[in-house]
Write a protein that holds these residues in place. Structure first.
Motif, PDB file in Angstrom:
ATOM      1  N   ALA A 229       0.826  -1.208   0.000  1.00 48.33           N
ATOM      2  CA  ALA A 229       0.000   0.000   0.000  1.00 48.33           C
ATOM      3  C   ALA A 229       0.863   1.261   0.000  1.00 48.33           C
ATOM      4  O   ALA A 229       0.591   2.227  -0.731  1.00 48.33           O
ATOM      5  CB  ALA A 229      -0.941  -0.003   1.204  1.00 48.33           C
ATOM      6  N   GLU A 230       1.907   1.259   0.805  1.00 47.58           N
ATOM      7  CA  GLU A 230       2.789   2.429   0.867  1.00 47.58           C
ATOM      8  C   GLU A 230       3.490   2.650  -0.467  1.00 47.58           C
ATOM      9  O   GLU A 230       3.652   3.797  -0.920  1.00 47.58           O
ATOM     10  CB  GLU A 230       3.824   2.235   1.979  1.00 47.58           C
ATOM     11  CG  GLU A 230       4.765   3.416   2.149  1.00 47.58           C
ATOM     12  CD  GLU A 230       5.772   3.201   3.263  1.00 47.58           C
ATOM     13  OE1 GLU A 230       6.811   3.894   3.242  1.00 47.58           O
ATOM     14  OE2 GLU A 230       5.535   2.340   4.132  1.00 47.58           O
ATOM     15  N   GLN A 233       1.089   4.189  -2.874  1.00 42.63           N
ATOM     16  CA  GLN A 233       0.885   5.616  -2.611  1.00 42.63           C
ATOM     17  C   GLN A 233       2.034   6.445  -3.170  1.00 42.63           C
ATOM     18  O   GLN A 233       1.829   7.562  -3.658  1.00 42.63           O
ATOM     19  CB  GLN A 233       0.720   5.855  -1.105  1.00 42.63           C
ATOM     20  CG  GLN A 233      -0.616   5.389  -0.548  1.00 42.63           C
ATOM     21  CD  GLN A 233      -1.803   6.000  -1.278  1.00 42.63           C
ATOM     22  OE1 GLN A 233      -1.852   7.208  -1.540  1.00 42.63           O
ATOM     23  NE2 GLN A 233      -2.768   5.157  -1.628  1.00 42.63           N
ATOM     24  N   ARG A 234       3.250   5.913  -3.110  1.00 47.01           N
ATOM     25  CA  ARG A 234       4.380   6.635  -3.706  1.00 47.01           C
ATOM     26  C   ARG A 234       4.217   6.766  -5.211  1.00 47.01           C
ATOM     27  O   ARG A 234       4.653   7.749  -5.815  1.00 47.01           O
ATOM     28  CB  ARG A 234       5.696   5.913  -3.403  1.00 47.01           C
ATOM     29  CG  ARG A 234       6.124   5.948  -1.953  1.00 47.01           C
ATOM     30  CD  ARG A 234       7.628   5.728  -1.816  1.00 47.01           C
ATOM     31  NE  ARG A 234       8.079   4.480  -2.406  1.00 47.01           N
ATOM     32  CZ  ARG A 234       8.213   3.340  -1.736  1.00 47.01           C
ATOM     33  NH1 ARG A 234       7.886   3.286  -0.447  1.00 47.01           N
ATOM     34  NH2 ARG A 234       8.655   2.248  -2.337  1.00 47.01           N
ATOM     35  N   ARG A 236       1.312   6.874  -6.748  1.00 45.02           N
ATOM     36  CA  ARG A 236      -0.037   7.369  -7.039  1.00 45.02           C
ATOM     37  C   ARG A 236      -0.069   8.479  -8.086  1.00 45.02           C
ATOM     38  O   ARG A 236      -0.897   8.466  -9.002  1.00 45.02           O
ATOM     39  CB  ARG A 236      -0.700   7.827  -5.746  1.00 45.02           C
ATOM     40  CG  ARG A 236      -2.182   8.198  -5.909  1.00 45.02           C
ATOM     41  CD  ARG A 236      -2.754   8.711  -4.592  1.00 45.02           C
ATOM     42  NE  ARG A 236      -4.177   8.978  -4.738  1.00 45.02           N
ATOM     43  CZ  ARG A 236      -5.137   8.103  -4.427  1.00 45.02           C
ATOM     44  NH1 ARG A 236      -4.812   6.919  -3.935  1.00 45.02           N
ATOM     45  NH2 ARG A 236      -6.397   8.419  -4.600  1.00 45.02           N
TER      46      ARG A 236
END
Length: 365
Positions: A229-230, A233-234, A236
């Motif tokens: 998930a992290e 997000q990077r 995104r």
């Protein structure tokens, strides 16, 4: 934020998986596009490539394995897959499980209880450096140093700890029952080192090209990797973000094609464990929850399926030279004709040197 329908997701998956129209790209390029092709049983990748390629022969894949352009090894989800050799180099450190926790499984624990993992890895490296060994022979030699009643499990445990490649013969077409597998150190087999640093961004971007749009959970389910998930997000700001009809965020490459939901979808036959059927946590874009539940009791053995109008419609099995088709839903006369026609095209590829026949059974609801 744009919403995308289930049918549009279906057609987009088929488009990117080359299941709408067969492609004339080389087999090596298709394997590269799919990132990793499930190869737990050696014959299934041949069916999966045949159903996607305009012209495919058994020797096309066999030649890639023999040339070491494509390798067979444990990869995503800790199962055997085929991948381009250069992709294995970054994929292995990215999806590799933590050896300590993986070896706690009961299957391994009986053999490695009390064994120092570092010592086992060192011994295995010494035995395999510069040579290829049958897995059974490797287990016997390891048991000379690490006595156990389960020597074969020592060899399998070593495969959790080290990047090992199966020999080319393990992936050739033919009967797979009791097939002996020989293994080599990946660096020796490929002729280049496996990378040390995980590449989760590469994993996500490559996945989205062939399976997107998708959720973080989809990528994790496909790869067997957590904590993405992290990373997503990077990425995104570099991605297209959509929503499905349930309101969940789906991520995609900004220039990747989205298919028209009204595109016609031809009948296609899939091998067991096909990429398109296992590529997501939520698989409703290709198989309904009810139909997915049908196969849970026999999933470990794999269920080859066929598609009608883009969705799983039933299963097929081979008994000698006879292909048995089991519909899970009624077939219209036109669809039945299309199913039989596609089955008859597939038969000469899987039943070599003899005449086969197609039998459609009653609907199993």
């Amino acid at each position: 934020m744009t919403e995308i329908s289930l049918r549009a997701l279906n057609r987009t998956l088929l488009l990117r998986q080359h299941l709408l129209e067969r492609t004339d790209m080389p087999a090596a390029d298709l394997i590269r596009h799919l990132v990793a092709v499930q190869g737990q049983e050696p014959n299934w990748p041949y069916v999966g490539l045949w159903t996607r390629l305009a012209a495919f022969r058994h020797e096309d894949l066999a030649a890639l394995l023999a040339a070491r352009t494509v390798v067979r090894a444990t990869m995503i989800r800790r199962t055997v897959h085929l991948a381009a050799a250069e992709d294995f180099r970054w994929m292995y450190p990215t999806v590799r499980p933590v050896p300590g926790s993986a070896l706690q499984a009961a299957y391994y624990r009986e053999a490695v209880d009390g064994v120092n993992p570092d010592e086992l890895a060192t011994a295995g490296t010494e035995l395999l450096t510069g040579r290829t060994l049958q897995r059974a022979e490797l287990g016997k030699r390891l048991a000379e140093t690490f006595p156990t009643d389960h020597p074969s499990r020592l060899a399998y445990a070593l495969g959790v700890m080290l990047p090992l490649i199966h020999d080319a013969a393990a992936g050739t077409w033919g009967g797979w029952r009791n097939r002996r597998v020989a293994v080599s150190l990946a660096e020796d087999w490929i002729g280049a080192p496996v990378l040390e640093t995980p590449q989760p961004e590469t994993l996500i971007l490559r996945y989205l090209a062939a399976y997107g749009p998708a959720t973080v959970a989809d990528v994790q389910n496909w790869s067997g990797t957590t904590r993405l998930a992290e990373v997503m997000q990077r990425l995104r700001l570099r991605l297209r973000v959509l929503r499905d009809q349930s309101g969940r965020e789906l991520f995609d490459l900004p220039d990747a094609p989205l298919a028209d939901p009204d595109l016609p979808a031809p009948v296609r036959f899939l091998p067991a464990f096909d990429n398109s059927a296992l590529g997501h946590q939520d698989r409703r874009r290709i198989i309904s929850d009810a139909d997915r539940a049908r196969i849970t009791k026999i999933a470990s053995a794999g269920v080859p399926m066929y598609l009608v109008d883009g969705f799983v419609h039933g299963r097929w099995d081979l008994d000698g030279s006879t292909m048995h088709i089991t519909p899970w839903h009624p077939l219209s006369p036109a669809d039945e004709l299309a199913v039989v026609s596609e089955a008859e095209r597939l038969l000469p590829m899987i039943v070599t040197g003899e005449d086969g026949k197609v039998v459609i059974g009653p609907v199993v609801e």
